[in-house]
Design an enzyme around this catalytic site. Sequence first.
Site, short mmCIF file in Angstrom:
data_model
loop_
_atom_site.label_atom_id
_atom_site.label_comp_id
_atom_site.label_asym_id
_atom_site.label_seq_id
_atom_site.Cartn_x
_atom_site.Cartn_y
_atom_site.Cartn_z
NE ARG A 27 -3.43 0.28 2.66
CZ ARG A 27 -4.62 0.52 2.14
NH1 ARG A 27 -5.25 -0.42 1.49
NH2 ARG A 27 -5.19 1.70 2.27
CG ASN A 100 -4.82 5.36 4.01
OD1 ASN A 100 -4.17 5.89 3.12
ND2 ASN A 100 -5.80 4.50 3.78
N GLY A 101 -4.87 8.77 3.95
CA GLY A 101 -5.85 9.64 3.31
C GLY A 101 -5.33 11.06 3.26
CD GLU A 463 -2.23 -3.99 -18.15
OE1 GLU A 463 -2.65 -2.83 -18.06
OE2 GLU A 463 -1.76 -4.62 -17.18
CD GLU A 470 2.49 -0.58 -13.20
OE1 GLU A 470 1.98 -0.44 -12.09
OE2 GLU A 470 2.15 -1.49 -13.99
CG HIS A 486 -2.40 9.07 -39.11
ND1 HIS A 486 -2.76 9.75 -40.24
CD2 HIS A 486 -3.06 7.88 -39.17
CE1 HIS A 486 -3.62 9.03 -40.95
NE2 HIS A 486 -3.81 7.88 -40.31
CE LYS A 581 -2.12 -5.01 -6.35
NZ LYS A 581 -1.79 -5.16 -7.78
C1 F6R Z 1 -0.93 -1.11 -12.95
C2 F6R Z 1 -1.69 -0.95 -11.73
C3 F6R Z 1 -2.55 0.26 -11.58
C4 F6R Z 1 -3.95 -0.16 -11.13
C5 F6R Z 1 -4.81 1.07 -10.85
C6 F6R Z 1 -6.23 0.69 -10.49
O1 F6R Z 1 -0.17 -2.27 -12.92
O2 F6R Z 1 -1.65 -1.77 -10.87
O3 F6R Z 1 -2.60 1.00 -12.76
O4 F6R Z 1 -4.51 -0.95 -12.14
O5 F6R Z 1 -4.24 1.82 -9.81
O6 F6R Z 1 -6.27 -0.09 -9.35
P1 F6R Z 1 -7.59 -0.90 -8.98
O7 F6R Z 1 -7.80 -1.91 -10.03
O8 F6R Z 1 -7.28 -1.49 -7.63
O9 F6R Z 1 -8.72 0.10 -8.93
#
Ligand code: F6R
Length: 586
Positions: A27, A100-101, A463, A470, A486, A581
């Site tokens: 997190r 957190n926040g 993707e 990342e 283009h 995450k």
């Molecule tokens: C990319 C990644 C992020 C999440 C995004 C949404 O590998 O992990 O781009 O996909 O932060 O997260 P969720 O799906 O938890 O809403």
Amino acid sequence: MCSIIGYLGISSAAPIIVKGLKRMEYRGYDSVGVATFSKDHINVRKGVGKVLEVNKTVKLDELSGTIGIGHTRWATHGMVTDINAHPHPSSSGEVAIVHNGIIENHEGLKKELQEKGYTFKSQTDSEVIANLLQYNYDKTKDIKKSIIDTVSQLKGNYAFVAVFQDGTLGAARNHEPLIIGVGKDGYFISSDVLGFVEYTDDVIYPDNREFVIIDTSGLKIFDFEANPVRHQIIKVSKEFADSYKGEFAHFTLKEISEQPTTILSAGNSTQLEMDLASDLIRHAKNLYITGSGTSYNAALIAKFLFSKYAKIKIDPLISSEARFSHDVFEENSILIAISQSGESADVLEAVSIASKAGSKIISIVNMMTSSLVHQSAISIGVNCGPEIGVAATKSFTSQLVVLYKLVDKLCNGCLELDFTKVSEAIKKILSNDSKIRDVARLLKDVPDIYVLGRGIHYPIASEGSLKLKELTYIHAEGLPGGELKHGPLALMDSDSFVLIINPNDSTYNDTLMSAKQIKARGARVIGISDIPSDVYDYWIDIPSIGESLYPLLEIIPIQLLAYYAAIEKDTDPDYPRNLAKSVTVK
Ligand code: F6R
């Protein structure tokens, strides 16, 4: 974004807190700290770095006491420094908090508190909670009243845990996760079940605008208006405990390797939800689909599947753009929200805007205890187990499987889905990764990588480029093949590396043409295809499969490539710099 944890029980608190923080490091992981209450004092240790690094130097887990709080940080306000790391004590040191926040009105509150003589050490918004609790406690000498007064003054989305000068724990929740664990030997409060699941699987989920007081006499929950609240204790699945790397060097590799199994369990036991969802979709005035990052790329794939197979128009919308997309949502429409965590602030905001406009929410979620589930009419679980690596891998393919199943229902079985065959094909790609490792070695020093695909393969190109960015910190860009002429063709020269997603389907010939145009400019071309071609300098072979299912196969070699290139570059694939995450801030 950050993880918070608290413990009050009969065991030594610091080692339990450090273990919980390690598990929730996904997190946020730029700094870490612990505070315990012992011999009438609150003692704080903290530092910059990951949990185990900081623990080695400042011995977080050697703090004494059976009551404590802890935090891992993902900086939003203030640089990554020891001072800005949590816990933050109040100026008198009689209260300490982890948060957190974001506290939106922290500047005004800080000024008022400074005028009253309270001092601040950090640049964070969080420290204001400690001094506000202290100020309200000094006024009332009552912990419950001090929390009520404090939450009535705070603006923003937050969850915090505080330890008070008598060893009481107080915690409050407003649109950020906060979960209570009820163990035989003590209580836990945490951002995620992972923080304590090895000690207890009995949990309580406080609602938004509720707070908790835990002392040696037990646990009490109230709403922000001071009314006592009762919640049931729920048993969480033991699968949450299964979050070890096992034989794998990294969670990311473990999670990539789990995909032959996770795609088989995706959307299982959701027959009722699928039926209800497809019924709502069939009768919707308009249909929208949203997500962030990887989950948005899944939404883009959905657009192709819905229109081609179910003949239903669906509009994808990036969640963070929802608030700038005026009057998009309306009554009798449906918003499908995709999220691994179910806690992304941007997704929750899109959902809230759509709900206010009278749209119904169907969510596709991995964490079925998340806020998104509470805000949805129907939630379909992707069921891929905890995903710890910050880069989404197995959750992406599982989200796709749920979307395939939903579309198949809407087109009365027209997709003839055979996920056993997909699972076998993924196993084959995973077991034959030596070519991918060779290519990863080449990528080590390249400045840019392009990933090209047409039609349904373009979202996979996006993707794939997200994974490469990342994990390797190399600039990567997804390109739709037809757009080369283009503009992007101007970038192609002998230093360029281009991954071409080119399975044997209706896009094959056009994509091969794009590959030739790129090759003619001297760029190196890596083909991901079930058909070899002289155009490719390197060919990564994927098995052939039914046309609609190629996306589930072609993303796997790109995930592996990003992982192995990260290893070559000596970056940490599980915890890429500057990311977290679960992005619970806007
Ligand atoms: C990319 C990644 C992020 C999440 C995004 C949404 O590998 O992990 O781009 O996909 O932060 O997260 P969720 O799906 O938890 O809403």
